[in-house]
Structure formats: structure tokens, C-alpha cells
Scaffold this motif. Structure first.
Motif, PDB file in Angstrom:
ATOM      1  N   THR A   1       0.640  -1.475   0.326  1.00  0.00           N
ATOM      2  CA  THR A   1      -0.422   0.509  -0.323  1.00  0.00           C
ATOM      3  C   THR A   1       0.992   1.572  -0.427  1.00  0.00           C
ATOM      4  OG1 THR A   1      -1.662  -1.037   1.242  1.00  0.00           O
ATOM      5  CG2 THR A   1      -1.840   1.154   1.239  1.00  0.00           C
ATOM      6  N   TRP A   2       1.825   1.363   0.668  1.00  0.00           N
ATOM      7  CA  TRP A   2       2.953   2.503   0.818  1.00  0.00           C
ATOM      8  C   TRP A   2       3.343   2.800  -0.326  1.00  0.00           C
ATOM      9  CZ3 TRP A   2       8.101   2.888   0.167  1.00  0.00           C
ATOM     10  CH2 TRP A   2       8.570   3.719   0.751  1.00  0.00           C
ATOM     11  N   VAL A   3       4.230   1.821  -1.227  1.00  0.00           N
ATOM     12  CA  VAL A   3       4.696   2.266  -2.063  1.00  0.00           C
ATOM     13  C   VAL A   3       3.972   2.546  -2.933  1.00  0.00           C
ATOM     14  CG1 VAL A   3       5.501   0.897  -4.482  1.00  0.00           C
ATOM     15  CG2 VAL A   3       5.929   0.168  -2.012  1.00  0.00           C
ATOM     16  N   CYS A   4       2.879   2.614  -3.792  1.00  0.00           N
ATOM     17  CA  CYS A   4       1.455   2.335  -4.795  1.00  0.00           C
ATOM     18  C   CYS A   4       1.034   4.179  -4.069  1.00  0.00           C
ATOM     19  CB  CYS A   4       0.178   1.647  -5.259  1.00  0.00           C
ATOM     20  SG  CYS A   4       1.021  -0.310  -5.035  1.00  0.00           S
ATOM     21  N   SER A   5       0.946   4.549  -3.384  1.00  0.00           N
ATOM     22  CA  SER A   5       0.444   5.853  -2.930  1.00  0.00           C
ATOM     23  C   SER A   5       1.185   6.416  -3.051  1.00  0.00           C
ATOM     24  CB  SER A   5       0.407   5.636  -1.855  1.00  0.00           C
ATOM     25  OG  SER A   5       0.740   5.019  -0.783  1.00  0.00           O
ATOM     26  N   THR A   6       2.577   6.357  -2.702  1.00  0.00           N
ATOM     27  CA  THR A   6       3.913   7.034  -2.612  1.00  0.00           C
ATOM     28  C   THR A   6       4.065   7.239  -3.727  1.00  0.00           C
ATOM     29  OG1 THR A   6       5.018   6.250  -0.320  1.00  0.00           O
ATOM     30  CG2 THR A   6       6.487   7.217  -1.902  1.00  0.00           C
TER      31      THR A   6
ATOM     32  N   ASP B   1      10.961   8.279  -6.986  1.00  0.00           N
ATOM     33  CA  ASP B   1      12.721   8.767  -6.348  1.00  0.00           C
ATOM     34  C   ASP B   1      12.407   8.606  -4.627  1.00  0.00           C
ATOM     35  OD1 ASP B   1      13.899   8.839  -8.042  1.00  0.00           O
ATOM     36  OD2 ASP B   1      13.458  10.976  -7.892  1.00  0.00           O
ATOM     37  N   HIS B   2      11.416   8.516  -4.655  1.00  0.00           N
ATOM     38  CA  HIS B   2      10.506   8.163  -2.377  1.00  0.00           C
ATOM     39  C   HIS B   2      10.531   6.849  -2.187  1.00  0.00           C
ATOM     40  CE1 HIS B   2       9.497  12.652  -3.439  1.00  0.00           C
ATOM     41  NE2 HIS B   2       9.385  12.391  -2.600  1.00  0.00           N
ATOM     42  N   VAL B   3      10.749   6.069  -3.226  1.00  0.00           N
ATOM     43  CA  VAL B   3      10.343   4.179  -2.860  1.00  0.00           C
ATOM     44  C   VAL B   3      11.682   4.037  -2.726  1.00  0.00           C
ATOM     45  CG1 VAL B   3       8.562   4.564  -3.443  1.00  0.00           C
ATOM     46  CG2 VAL B   3       9.707   4.015  -4.552  1.00  0.00           C
ATOM     47  N   ILE B   4      12.443   4.763  -3.969  1.00  0.00           N
ATOM     48  CA  ILE B   4      13.796   3.276  -3.806  1.00  0.00           C
ATOM     49  C   ILE B   4      14.864   3.502  -2.737  1.00  0.00           C
ATOM     50  CG2 ILE B   4      16.222   3.182  -5.194  1.00  0.00           C
ATOM     51  CD1 ILE B   4      14.211   3.829  -7.926  1.00  0.00           C
ATOM     52  N   ASP B   5      15.470   2.700  -2.198  1.00  0.00           N
ATOM     53  CA  ASP B   5      15.977   2.267  -0.627  1.00  0.00           C
ATOM     54  C   ASP B   5      17.952   3.570  -1.263  1.00  0.00           C
ATOM     55  OD1 ASP B   5      17.229   2.185   1.012  1.00  0.00           O
ATOM     56  OD2 ASP B   5      17.773  -0.598   0.600  1.00  0.00           O
ATOM     57  N   PRO B   6      17.610   4.348  -0.820  1.00  0.00           N
ATOM     58  CA  PRO B   6      18.881   5.537  -1.012  1.00  0.00           C
ATOM     59  C   PRO B   6      20.145   4.276  -0.919  1.00  0.00           C
ATOM     60  CG  PRO B   6      18.667   5.237   1.448  1.00  0.00           C
ATOM     61  CD  PRO B   6      17.338   4.176   0.432  1.00  0.00           C
ATOM     62  N   ASN B   7      20.204   3.340  -0.233  1.00  0.00           N
ATOM     63  CA  ASN B   7      21.458   2.666  -0.394  1.00  0.00           C
ATOM     64  C   ASN B   7      22.356   2.312  -1.632  1.00  0.00           C
ATOM     65  OD1 ASN B   7      22.102   3.554   2.116  1.00  0.00           O
ATOM     66  ND2 ASN B   7      20.801   2.093   3.260  1.00  0.00           N
ATOM     67  N   LEU B   8      21.390   1.879  -2.978  1.00  0.00           N
ATOM     68  CA  LEU B   8      21.377   1.535  -3.711  1.00  0.00           C
ATOM     69  C   LEU B   8      22.488   2.351  -4.884  1.00  0.00           C
ATOM     70  CD1 LEU B   8      18.124   0.142  -4.284  1.00  0.00           C
ATOM     71  CD2 LEU B   8      20.330  -1.482  -3.804  1.00  0.00           C
ATOM     72  N   ASP B   9      22.617   2.356  -5.560  1.00  0.00           N
ATOM     73  CA  ASP B   9      23.892   2.998  -6.516  1.00  0.00           C
ATOM     74  C   ASP B   9      22.571   3.887  -7.585  1.00  0.00           C
ATOM     75  OD1 ASP B   9      25.468   4.686  -8.392  1.00  0.00           O
ATOM     76  OD2 ASP B   9      26.478   2.758  -8.552  1.00  0.00           O
ATOM     77  N   CYS B  10      23.006   5.118  -8.073  1.00  0.00           N
ATOM     78  CA  CYS B  10      21.648   6.024  -9.018  1.00  0.00           C
ATOM     79  C   CYS B  10      22.273   5.545 -10.343  1.00  0.00           C
ATOM     80  CB  CYS B  10      22.492   7.257  -8.413  1.00  0.00           C
ATOM     81  SG  CYS B  10      23.637   8.459  -9.104  1.00  0.00           S
ATOM     82  N   HIS B  11      23.369   4.713 -10.602  1.00  0.00           N
ATOM     83  CA  HIS B  11      23.733   4.624 -11.817  1.00  0.00           C
ATOM     84  C   HIS B  11      22.727   3.669 -12.057  1.00  0.00           C
ATOM     85  CE1 HIS B  11      26.998   6.334 -10.582  1.00  0.00           C
ATOM     86  NE2 HIS B  11      27.187   7.303 -12.240  1.00  0.00           N
ATOM     87  N   TYR B  12      21.327   2.377 -11.332  1.00  0.00           N
ATOM     88  CA  TYR B  12      21.280   1.311 -11.767  1.00  0.00           C
ATOM     89  C   TYR B  12      19.771   1.834 -11.400  1.00  0.00           C
ATOM     90  CZ  TYR B  12      25.205  -1.574 -10.464  1.00  0.00           C
ATOM     91  OH  TYR B  12      26.734  -2.338 -11.192  1.00  0.00           O
ATOM     92  N   LYS B  13      19.600   3.208 -11.782  1.00  0.00           N
ATOM     93  CA  LYS B  13      17.906   3.729 -11.672  1.00  0.00           C
ATOM     94  C   LYS B  13      17.363   3.441 -12.848  1.00  0.00           C
ATOM     95  CE  LYS B  13      15.316   7.993 -11.156  1.00  0.00           C
ATOM     96  NZ  LYS B  13      14.922   9.419 -11.038  1.00  0.00           N
ATOM     97  N   GLU B  14      17.563   2.896 -14.101  1.00  0.00           N
ATOM     98  CA  GLU B  14      17.033   1.995 -15.114  1.00  0.00           C
ATOM     99  C   GLU B  14      15.938   1.180 -15.201  1.00  0.00           C
ATOM    100  OE1 GLU B  14      18.730   3.514 -18.733  1.00  0.00           O
ATOM    101  OE2 GLU B  14      19.308   5.475 -18.113  1.00  0.00           O
TER     102      GLU B  14
END
Length: 1002
Positions: free
Chosen positions: A914-919, A926-939
Motif C-alpha cells: 500500500t505504501w509503495v503504490c500511494s507514494t 525517488d521516494h521509494v527507492i532504497d537510498p543505499n542503492l547506486d543511482c547508476h542503476y536507476k533505470e
């Protein structure tokens, strides 16, 4: 070449056809008429149709068979076989019944495609219902050529491709239902050519983003249109103002924009308007008084501004939903005059003032939710005057005063939430004991007084949240009678006395928080009875005595805080049996050595403020200096004592060894004969038995203990020893549950082989000794790694590899096993990781073979699964198939993307799905992706996020198969698409309907 057939030749063809139909039927069928033979042939084409047992040649009158209706001439006119678990292809032979006008096969497992050749035979049908089946392939254009068809429902299947343009040429259709399929393309403008249709339902299909076709406004006969979740954008066409017969307009869950069009007030027959979950803007303009028939208006989850107009609330509404907008001002008093109002949902706005003083006096109110506004004042006395109020949700406002006595007399209530307001005074005594309330939330107010003894009557209460108030006195022992209690949060009050013994008899209790009170006495050893306890917080009280070793017997305890008390004695070794994410024993009077498992720097803060504690080699720096030097004064006495003790020990050990060898020989002989192997083994059963020591325990779960067994040949395996249910859990009346779990796991894992399914080496079933020996997975479970300090070890490539491995394992179960297998408890803790972080699916204790499930509801009478992973269809059906696993796997994907667990206090009342879908919908990816992950893999991350969101569709039919999930993950890993945007993520949410104030499945 043209053929000329003689009458004799034609007769021969008819005779041949009869032979084909009857060739496989019993001899008794010879006494049936031709229609009976057709019906029996249809039954024969279905797999094990036990529900049609009376379709039997011995019953020579088919008009008396289940689901068969005949006219006065004993000719079959209707066949209705809904919800009979029928499995097989569409029984096309039924269309040979010359007078059949109605055919309904809804809610079965019909699984073929529908071709034009099949459909063209059904020329006499006026009613055809094939909804909620497993039909697939394109929609047959020939459906539109059926001359008499008035009603057609194909919803809840897997039809794909575009809607044929021919569907605009039905000659007599009045009801056309195609919702909840996999249809693509756009809604064809040709549907605007229909002249007889009254109901058009196309909702929840993954159409391409498009505008509503203006041609639909040409359907002058249209009374109801449902196009929710169809990826529509733009505004509602002005041509819709010609739909003068329209009573139901539902365009919810799209991306429609603009203000409410003024022409809508010309449609004076409207009874229901559903606009929720769009991006409509502007104020609720005047004109509502024209809609005198309007009973339901839902404009929630938009961007409406301004005030709620008096015109709207003066209508005889039954339901008004305007939640999650930007509305301001007062709630009009006129809403209290509506004689039919049963539902009022206006949460998450900016409304002010008080609730209408007469609210509930004239209305049969069932649901009121005004959460997240700025309402103040008192609760109206009349709010439950009609005696049917079910949900009263007033969270996060500024209400004040005391709770009216009338609320305590409202026995219909099931959900009461007054948290985070300014209420004061004592709670009405009768409110504590309302028999239907399952959630009572009074947290963060200024309530005073005691918990009444009448709480023993709250037989349905599962969540009691009264934290951050001024409650005082003792916690009544009667709380032990509330057998369904799952959460008791009473922290930050003034409770005194001891923890009542009755509290420890609550077998379902999951969270107990009494932090920051004045509770005294000792912690009872009866705490061992709380087998489901996950969180225990008794910090900052006046507890004394020892920490009971029985706490170490709580199999799922994850959070333990006993800090800030006066506990003394040693830390019990039993705590080492626990797998805690948080441990805090600081600021007590504990003494002795810290258990080796916790004598680590990471736990240092857990033991501060205990002057008598000391870690091995003073690793934590907690030992006082005077304890670091031995006193030589009486060393000779100690030497003498040690010598005597040594002699006694040697003699005792020799005696014990002799007895133990005899016992072990007998025990080993008993166990060995009960072993069953599934692979060629390089170790013996005796090697396994020798390793079942407490020092080797690496995990404790709801089903048993897991041991790490280091064998003599250097090999390492994992051994699960199932609990003795009859001893450990009084909720089990027998050991049948353990037996079922053991046999299910053995039956499932013993027959399957796949690189991503954990390997079962062997098993033992010797009475109370039930052992399962698996390959050892050195990196533990995904849940343990991802949601602990080890989470940093999982970079994005590793997480994607884990997702793909687990998906391939589930795909094998669903598509390559015969019969297919439903796991039913997919979660991150049941995905194990090898030394290279390769993933294996584990724990098949509740797995079922799909064909066994489909034979009836008995095998599905108990919900299996874990909180946060359970598919929503459990709320309304007991039918379980592989799409339930797909939902759970979607939650695992969301865990990998967000780094958050499925149930987390940081998410509030929402679970992760529920939280992911509403957010994502409101704030972006950007507000749900783990900030510890490398942004180069965002795609790649965004693409995998889309896959996860597709897997958690509320409608099972819209979830991809696990075979499709594997393919999508492979594509994400090898062919990343351009950088994802918020709009990309929202395309996956076309089917998602958010709701406010969702309580977790706990």
C-alpha cells in the motif's frame, strides 16, 4: 467443387454424428434423448466434474439435473453452472441444444480460447456469462454476430489483444461486460455505434494511454458506464452530455484532469458518480441541486479545492467520499439532515470547525472517517443514534472534551480510532467491553482513569492502543480473557502494580508495549506462553528480580527492551536462542558475564548502566577495574575445593558416559529405521542425530528449530526439527497440524528438483522426532540479510540476481510441476541465500498442489501466509491459485527495491504494498527507492519496481504469471529502458485503488 447430397446421404451424415457423440458414453445413455446426450458429452469434456454427479445416464430426465432448466415442453432452455469448480475447455457442444437461450459458467476454471468457429454455433443464445474463468486469447469477433445476444459477460479472464471493431455492431446487446482482462490497444470508437446497450463495463484493462472516445456519447440508451483503471487521460468529453439516461458514471482510477464539467448537472438521472483517484482540479461548482436522484458521490484522491457546497450535502445522499483532496472550510450542517446517509469519508483535507451537532440523528450512519483534518470541539451525542455505526475514525484532529456515554452504548461499533487528538476525562466504562470492536485506538490524548474490568467482554478485540495518555492504576487481570488480542500498546501512561498473570495467557499477542509506566514486581516465567510475541517493551518501569530464562523460548521474538528497571542477577543464557533486531538491557542492576553471543561491540549500548556486568576479555569495556584483579588471599581453599569437585566430576562423567552410550544406541536404532533419503548421501543418519545440540541452533521459527550440522566428512547441512505442537502450543488440539506440515514439506520437496528450490536431502519421522535435512545456505535468509546491518552487502546487481533466481524457482513450481504447486508462504524469510547469494525457495510446510485445491474449499479453509504478503483476495474468497504466490513475490520485489520490510512501523498503518503504490502515485519513484542503492542503476530499478507493482494488482487476473515475471526480470537485467519517470511508474497503477486508514494484516 460443389457437392449434391441425396436425402440418404444426409441421413447417413446425421447418423455418423450421433455415433461420434455417443461413442464414449455408457450404454445406459441410450435411453436419454438427444439433449441428454449433448449434456453428458459436455460433462465428459470437463475434468472430474464431481459437482455434476447427478448428470448421469441413470437419471433419464435431464431437466432435473443440476443447473439445467427446461420449458413446459421439457426442452432445455437454460444451463447455469456457476461456481462448481468446473475445469476444462469451453463446452461448445452445449450450443447444439436447439432451444438453449441462457448459458452461465461463471466462477469456474474454464481454460480454453474462444474461436469464431466455436462461438458461431451459439446462435440461439440471449444470455452468455463466462466471467471469472481462465479463458485466454483474443476476443472472437463472431460474438457480435450472435443475433439474439442481449447479455454478455467475459470479465475476470485473460483475454488479450484489442477489442474487435465488430463489437460496435451487436444487433441486440444491452449488457456488455469485458472488465478485468488483459485487453490492450484503446477503447474503440466503434462502440459508439451501439444503439441498444444499457450497461458498458470495460474497467481494469491495460489499455494504452488514451482519451475517452467522444463517440461513446452517441450511445443514447446507455445507463451505466464503468471505465475505471483504463489509462485514460484528459477530460471527460462534452459529448457525454447527451447520455440523458445515464444513472452510473464511473471513470475512477485514471489520469483524468480538469474541473468537473458543468454539463454533468444536465444528467438528472444520475444516481452514482465515481471520480476518485484522478487529477481533477478546481472547486465543486454549483448545480448539484439538479441531481435530485444522486445517492453516491465519490470524488476522492483528486485535487479539488474550496469548500464542500451546501447544495451537495442537501441531496438525499447515501455515500459521500471526498477524502485526500485540498478542501477547506466547514462541513455543512445540512449533511446531518440527509435521511439515507450511511457513509461519510472526508479524511485528509483541511476542513475546520466542529462536526454538525445533529450528525447521526437522522441518518443510519455506518462509517465516519474524518482523519487528518483540523476539526475541533466535541463528538456529537447523536452520532450513533440509529444504532448501526460500525466505524468511527477521528484520528489526527483537534477534538476535545470527553467521549460521550452514547458511544459506550453503541454495540454495533467494530472500529474506533480517536488517536492524536485532545480528548480528556475518563473513557466510558462500557466502551472497554463492546463485543464487536476489534480495534480500539485512544493513543496520544489526555485520557485518565483506569482500564475497566469489563474489558473481559471485548471478545473480538485484537488491537488496543492507549499509549501516551494519563491512564493509571493496575492493568486488570481480566485482560487475559481477551483471547484475540494481538497488540497491546499502553506505553507512556501511569500504570502501576504488576504485569497481570492473565496477560501471559494471550496466545495470539504479537506486540506488548508497557514502556514508561510505574509497573513493578517480577517478570513471570509464564511469559513463555506468548508464542507469537514479536515485540516486548517493558522499559522504564520499576521491575525487579531476575530476567526469566523462559524469554529465550519465545520463537519469534524480534524486539526486546527491558532497560531502565531494577532487574538483577545474570543475563540468562536462554536469550542466545533469540534472533533479535533490537536488544536493550541497559540501566538495570544486572551482574555476571554477558553471554558470548552478545559480547560484541555492536551490542555495547544494550548493556550500559549495569555496573556488575562484564564481557569476555572486557571486550565492551564494561568491567570495573577492581574486578580485573584476582584476590590471592584464600587461594589454597579454592584449590582444595576444585580438587574435590574434579574427582566427583570424573566419577560422575564415567557413570554418565556408560548410561548415555546405552541410551544413544537404543535411540539411534529407533531413529535410523525411520529415515528416508531423496538423494545419494555422503553421510549417515547417526551423523545428523549427533549434531542436534543447542550450540548448533542457527534459527528458531514458528515451525521449529534449525540446526547447523557440521558432519564428519566436512560437509555442512541444515536440520529442521519441528516443534512438538501438543506441548508447545495449546491452540493445537492434536499433532495433526505438525503432521500435515511435515508431510506437506516432504511430499513437495521430495519430488521436485530445481537449482532455485532448496534441496531436501532426507527426513526422519519417528513419533515426536520429525527432522528435515536440507542443504546448508551460509548467507541465511533474504529477510535477515536485507533488513539487518548486513543490508549493505546487497548491491543492486545482487538484489536483481536474487529476484530472478527466486522467480525462476516459483515459475518451476507453477508451470513445470505436474500437478502445479502453490507455495502459499512466499516471503523474504523463506528465500535462502548460498555463499554466492544465489537464491533458493524454502519452507514448503503449507504448500499445496493446485489441482487438489481446485476440487473444493475444504483445503483452503485456513488462510496460509505471513502478514504483509497475503494477497487481498483472501478478504473475499477462499479460492487460492498461483496468482496468490505472484502477489507475495511482488512484495518481495518491493522489499528489494525499497530496502523496507513488508510490515514496518515507519510505514504507519500501511503495509509495504500500500505504501509503495500511494507514494509512487503521489510523490514519484525517488521516494521509494532504497537510498543505499547506486543511482547508476536507476533505470533497471524502476523497471523492476514496475514488475513488482504489476505483481501486487488487487485483481488476480491482472497479475502476470511467474513465467512472465521471469521473462520481464531477464529483460530488465539485459535491456534497461530509458530513465524512468513518475509517469512511467503510474502506468503500473491503473488498477490500484488506495484506501485510507488501512490497518496492517496483523
Amino acid at each position: 467443387m460443389k457437392h449434391n447430397h441425396s436425402p440418404l446421404h444426409s441421413l447417413l451424415l446425421v447418423f455418423t454424428s450421433l455415433l461420434v457423440v455417443t461413442s464414449n458414453l455408457p450404454l445406459q445413455a441410450e435411453c436419454l434423448n438427444q439433449e441428454g446426450l449433448y449434456l453428458l458429452r459436455a460433462k465428459q469434456d470437463l475434468s472430474d466434474p464431481s459437482s455434476l454427479s447427478d448428470w448421469n445416464p441413470r437419471h433419464d430426465f435431464p431437466c432435473n439435473w443440476t443447473g439445467v432448466t427446461c420449458n413446459d415442453n421439457s426442452v432445455v432452455t437454460e444451463v447455469s453452472l456457476d461456481s462448481l469448480s468446473l475445469d476444462g475447455p469451453f463446452p461448445a457442444i452445449l450450443c447444439r441444444l436447439s432451444s438453449l437461450s441462457s448459458l452461465s459458467l461463471s466462477d469456474n476454471f474454464i481454460n480454453s480460447t474462444l474461436s469464431d468457429a466455436i462461438i458461431s454455433r451459439c446462435v440461439h443464445l440471449t444470455y452468455l456469462d463466462l466471467s471469472e474463468n481462465l479463458l485466454e486469447g483474443p476476443l472472437p469477433p463472431a460474438l457480435a454476430s450472435l443475433p439474439k445476444l442481449v447479455y454478455l459477460s467475459l470479465s475476470g479472464n485473460s483475454f488479450s489483444g484489442e477489442i474487435p471493431a465488430s463489437f460496435g455492431s451487436f444487433p441486440a446487446i444491452e449488457t456488455l461486460i469485458l472488465s478485468a482482462n488483459l485487453l490492450t490497444g484503446t477503447i474503440p470508437k466503434e462502440l459508439g455505434d451501439l444503439r441498444t446497450v444499457k450497461m458498458l463495463q470495460l474497467a481494469y484493462n491495460p489499455f494504452s494511454p488514451s482519451r475517452l472516445a467522444p463517440e461513446l456519447g452517441n450511445i443514447s440508451s446507455l445507463e451505466s458506464i464503468w471505465v475505471s483503471g483504463n489509462n485514460l487521460f484528459g477530460d471527460i468529453p462534452d459529448s457525454f452530455n447527451r447520455l440523458s439516461q445515464l444513472t452510473d458514471l464511473d471513470v475512477s482510477s485514471n489520469k483524468l484532469t480538469g474541473p468537473i464539467p458543468s454539463w454533468i448537472f444536465q444528467l438528472t438521472n444520475l444516481i452514482q458518480i465515481e471520480l476518485f483517484n484522478n487529477s481533477f482540479t478546481g472547486e465543486l461548482i454549483p448545480g448539484w441541486s439538479n441531481l435530485t436522484a444522486l445517492r453516491r458521490f465519490d470524488g476522492s484522491m483528486n485535487k479539488f479545492t474550496g469548500t464542500i457546497p451546501d447544495e451537495l450535502t442537501q441531496l438525499p445522499l447515501e455515500s459521500l467520499s471526498l477524502y485526500q483532496n485540498q478542501l477547506e472550510g466547514l462541513l455543512p450542517e445540512s449533511i446531518a439532515m440527509s435521511p439515507n446517509l450511511y457513509e461519510l469519508r472526508i479524511f485528509d483535507n483541511r476542513l475546520t470547525g466542529s462536526l454538525p451537532s445533529q450528525l447521526g440523528k437522522n441518518s443510519p450512519l455506518k462509517t465516519i472517517d474524518v482523519t487528518g483534518n483540523f476539526f475541533s470541539g466535541r463528538i456529537p451525542e447523536s452520532i450513533c443514534e440509529k444504532g448501526v455505526l460500525d466505524e468511527l475514525i477521528l484520528l489526527d484532529n483537534m477534538f476535545s472534551g470527553s467521549i460521550p456515554e452514547s458511544i459506550g452504548q453503541c454495540r454495533s461499533l467494530s472500529r474506533v480510532r480517536f488517536g492524536n487528538n485532545r480528548f480528556s476525562g475518563e473513557v466510558p466504562v462500557s466502551l472497554w467491553g463492546l463485543p464487536h470492536v476489534y480495534l480500539l485506538d485512544l493513543h496520544q490524548n489526555s485520557f485518565s482513569g483506569n482500564i475497566s474490568h469489563i474489558i473481559s467482554g471485548a471478545s473480538n478485540l485484537s488491537t488496543l492502543m492507549i499509549a501516551k495518555n494519563r491512564f493509571s492504576g493496575g492493568i486488570p487481570s481480566e485482560i487475559g480473557s481477551v483471547g484475540n488480542l494481538i497488540e497491546f500498546s499502553a506505553n507512556d501512561n501511569r500504570f502501576s502494580g504488576s504485569v497481570p498473570e492473565g496477560l501471559f495467557s494471550l496466545r495470539k499477542l504479537w506486540r506488548l508495549d508497557l514502556n514508561n509506566n510505574e509497573i513493578s514486581g517480577e517478570i513471570s516465567v509464564r511469559i513463555r506462553g506468548l508464542k507469537e510475541l514479536n515485540e516486548l517493551n517493558l522499559a522504564n518501569n520499576r521491575l525487579s528480580g531476575k530476567i526469566p530464562d523462559e524469554i529465550g523460548e519465545l520463537p519469534v521474538l524480534n524486539y526486546l527492551d527491558l532497560s531502565g528497571n531494577s532487574l538483577s542477577g545474570k543475563i540468562p543464557d536462554g536469550l542466545q536462542n533469540l534472533k533479535l533486531n533490537k536488544l536493550n538491557l541497559s540501566n538495570n542492576q544486572l551482574t555476571g558475564d554477558i553471554p558470548s553471543m552478545y559480547a560484541k561491540e555492536v551490542y555495547k549500548d544494550s548493556f550500559m548502566g549495569n555496573p556488575g556486568l562484564c564481557g569476555d576479555d572486557d571486550l565492551l569495556g564494561l568491567c570495573p577495574k577492581h574486578r580485573r584483579h584476582k584476590n590471592p588471599g584464600n587461594s589454597w581453599v579454592l584449590v582444595f575445593i576444585f580438587v574435590i569437585a574434579g574427582v566427583v566430576l570424573v566419577v560422575g562423567f564415567v557413570w554418565f558416559l556408560l548410561k548415555y552410550r546405552k541410551f544413544k544406541k537404543i535411540k539411534h536404532k529407533t531413529l535410523v529405521v525411520k529415515w528416508r533419503s531423496f538423494h545419494k548421501l555422503s553421510f549417515s543418519e547417526l551423523d545428523i542425530v549427533d549434531c542436534l545440540k543447542e550450540d548448533n541452533v542457527i534459527g528458531i521459527g514458528a515451525s521449529g528449530k534449525v540446526y547447523k550440522a557440521m558432519l564428519g566428512n566436512g560437509e555442512v547441512v541444515a536440520v529442521k526439527k519441528l516443534w512438538e505442537r501438543s506441548v508447545r502450543d495449546d491452540s493445537y488440539s492434536s499433532v495433526d497440524s505438525m503432521k500435515d506440515e511435515f508431510e506437506s514439506e516432504v511430499e513437495t520437496l521430495g519430488r521436485i528438483r530445481h537449482k532455485n528450490i532448496v534441496r531436501l536431502w532426507c527426513c526422519c519421522n519417528a513419533g515426536k522426532n520429525k527432522l528435515l535435512v536440507y542443504e546448508y545456505m551460509p548467507n541465511g535468509s533474504l529477510g535477515d540479510v536485507l533488513h539487518s546491518t548486513k543490508g549493505g552487502m546487497l548491491d543492486w546487481p545482487t538484489r536483481l540476481k536474487i529476484a530472478l533466481d527466486a522467480a525462476e524457482g516459483l515459475s518451476y513450481l507453477h508451470h513445470d510441476c505436474d500437478p502445479p504447486i502453490v507455495h502459499r508462504d512466499v516471503k523474504s524469510n523463506n528465500i535462502l541465500l548460498d555463499e554466492d547469494f544465489g537464491a533458493r525457495i524454502a519452507d514448503f510446510g503449507v504448500a499445496k498442489f493446485i489441482k487438489v485445491i481446485n476440487k473444493g474449499a475444504e483445503s483452503m479453509s485456513v488462510i496460509a501466509g505471513s502478514c504483509g504478503y497475503i494477497a487481498p483476495e483472501y478478504a473475499y474468497t477462499l479460492r487460492v491459485n498461483e496468482k496468490s504466490d505472484t502477489y507475495s513475490f511482488g512484495v518481495v520485489i518491493l522489499e528489494l527495491v525499497t530496502g523496507k520490510p513488508a510490515i514496518d512501523q515507519q510505514l504507519g498503518e500501511k503495509d509495504l504494498a500500500t505504501w509503495v503504490c500511494s507514494t509512487v502515485d503521489q510523490k514519484g519513484v525517488d521516494h521509494v527507492i532504497d537510498p543505499n542503492l547506486d543511482c547508476h542503476y536507476k533505470e533497471q530499478i524502476c523497471k523492476v519496481l514496475d514488475i513488482g507493482i504489476a505483481c501486487i494488482s488487487p485483481l488476480p487476473i491482472n497479475r502476470p504469471s511467474m513465467r512472465r515475471v521471469v521473462k520481464m526480470l531477464q529483460e530488465a537485467a539485459t535491456d534497461p529502458k530509458p530513465k524512468a519517470t513518475k509517469e512511467d511508474a503510474q502506468l503500473s497503477l491503473y488498477y490500484y485503488e488506495d484506501v485510507s486508514d488501512q490497518t496492517s494484516l496483523v
